[in-house]
Design a protein around this motif. Structure first.
Motif, short mmCIF file in Angstrom:
data_model
loop_
_atom_site.label_atom_id
_atom_site.label_comp_id
_atom_site.label_asym_id
_atom_site.label_seq_id
_atom_site.Cartn_x
_atom_site.Cartn_y
_atom_site.Cartn_z
N GLU A 64 86.68 58.43 -17.18
CA GLU A 64 87.17 59.14 -18.36
C GLU A 64 87.71 60.52 -17.99
O GLU A 64 88.76 60.93 -18.48
CB GLU A 64 86.04 59.30 -19.39
CG GLU A 64 85.61 58.00 -20.03
CD GLU A 64 84.35 58.14 -20.89
OE1 GLU A 64 83.81 59.27 -20.97
OE2 GLU A 64 83.92 57.14 -21.47
N ALA A 67 91.01 60.13 -16.28
CA ALA A 67 92.04 59.81 -17.27
C ALA A 67 92.45 61.06 -18.04
O ALA A 67 93.64 61.29 -18.28
CB ALA A 67 91.53 58.73 -18.23
N ARG A 68 91.45 61.88 -18.42
CA ARG A 68 91.77 63.14 -19.12
C ARG A 68 92.57 64.07 -18.23
O ARG A 68 93.52 64.71 -18.69
CB ARG A 68 90.48 63.84 -19.56
CG ARG A 68 89.88 63.25 -20.79
CD ARG A 68 88.74 64.14 -21.31
NE ARG A 68 87.79 63.30 -22.01
CZ ARG A 68 86.49 63.34 -21.86
NH1 ARG A 68 85.94 64.20 -21.06
NH2 ARG A 68 85.71 62.53 -22.54
N ALA A 70 94.55 63.24 -15.79
CA ALA A 70 95.90 62.69 -15.69
C ALA A 70 96.70 63.01 -16.95
O ALA A 70 97.87 63.42 -16.88
CB ALA A 70 95.85 61.18 -15.45
N MET A 71 96.07 62.85 -18.11
CA MET A 71 96.74 63.15 -19.37
C MET A 71 97.08 64.64 -19.45
O MET A 71 98.19 65.00 -19.86
CB MET A 71 95.84 62.75 -20.55
CG MET A 71 96.51 62.87 -21.90
SD MET A 71 95.51 62.23 -23.26
CE MET A 71 94.07 63.29 -23.16
N CYS A 72 96.15 65.49 -19.02
CA CYS A 72 96.41 66.93 -19.02
C CYS A 72 97.56 67.27 -18.08
O CYS A 72 98.41 68.11 -18.39
CB CYS A 72 95.16 67.71 -18.62
SG CYS A 72 93.90 67.75 -19.90
N GLU A 74 100.04 65.29 -17.28
CA GLU A 74 101.27 64.85 -17.95
C GLU A 74 101.68 65.85 -19.01
O GLU A 74 102.86 66.20 -19.14
CB GLU A 74 101.07 63.48 -18.57
CG GLU A 74 100.92 62.36 -17.57
CD GLU A 74 100.52 61.04 -18.22
OE1 GLU A 74 100.41 60.97 -19.46
OE2 GLU A 74 100.30 60.07 -17.47
N ARG A 75 100.71 66.33 -19.79
CA ARG A 75 101.02 67.31 -20.84
C ARG A 75 101.53 68.61 -20.24
O ARG A 75 102.45 69.23 -20.77
CB ARG A 75 99.78 67.57 -21.69
CG ARG A 75 99.47 66.44 -22.63
CD ARG A 75 98.28 66.77 -23.50
NE ARG A 75 97.98 65.67 -24.41
CZ ARG A 75 96.91 65.62 -25.16
NH1 ARG A 75 96.02 66.60 -25.13
NH2 ARG A 75 96.70 64.60 -25.97
#
Length: 135
Positions: A64, A67-68, A70-72, A74-75
């Motif tokens: 998790e 994943a967070r 990676a999302m951060c 990308e953002r």
């Protein structure tokens, strides 16, 4: 002889009773030891199950978190791209404002020149229309 035989029998029975008692004590100790080992084994298995559960929970949370992250990432990339786009737009608007400012200055200069030309009385260089030519 009968007395000796009874005494020998009693000694043998006493000896056998001692052996039985020792064997019973030993069996009892072995049984107790086995129960303790089984109990320790049960506790060890419980601890192992807890460790496995904790490890699975750790792996899940790690997934998790990754994943967070990676999302951060990308953002952040999208935000940097947006900032670059805004910066380019601001530069374009700045250049446009400078261009408009130059054109407005040129327009004002031309406007003043036109106003100055209109306010100066025009003299005719046509000899026929001059007052000296009529006389």
């Amino acid at each position: 002889r009968l007395g000796e035989a009874k005494r020998a029998l009693e000694e043998m029975e006493d000896s056998m009773q001692k052996v039985r008692d020792e064997l019973r004590d030993e069996v009892s100790m072995l049984h107790q030891s086995r129960l303790e080992e089984e109990s320790a084994l049960g506790e060890a298995q419980e601890q192992m199950l807890r460790v496995k559960r904790l490890y699975l929970e750790y792996k899940q949370r790690q997934g998790e978190i990754e994943a967070r992250e990676a999302m951060c990432g990308e953002r952040e990339g999208a935000m940097r791209a947006r900032e670059e786009q805004v910066s380019r737009r601001e530069n374009t608007l700045k250049a446009r404002d400078e261009w408009i400012g130059k054109r407005e200055t040129e327009f004002r200069i031309q406007q003043r020149a036109l106003e100055n030309n209109l306010s100066v009385p025009r003299t005719s260089y046509n000899p026929q229309s001059s007052p000296d030519a009529a006389s």
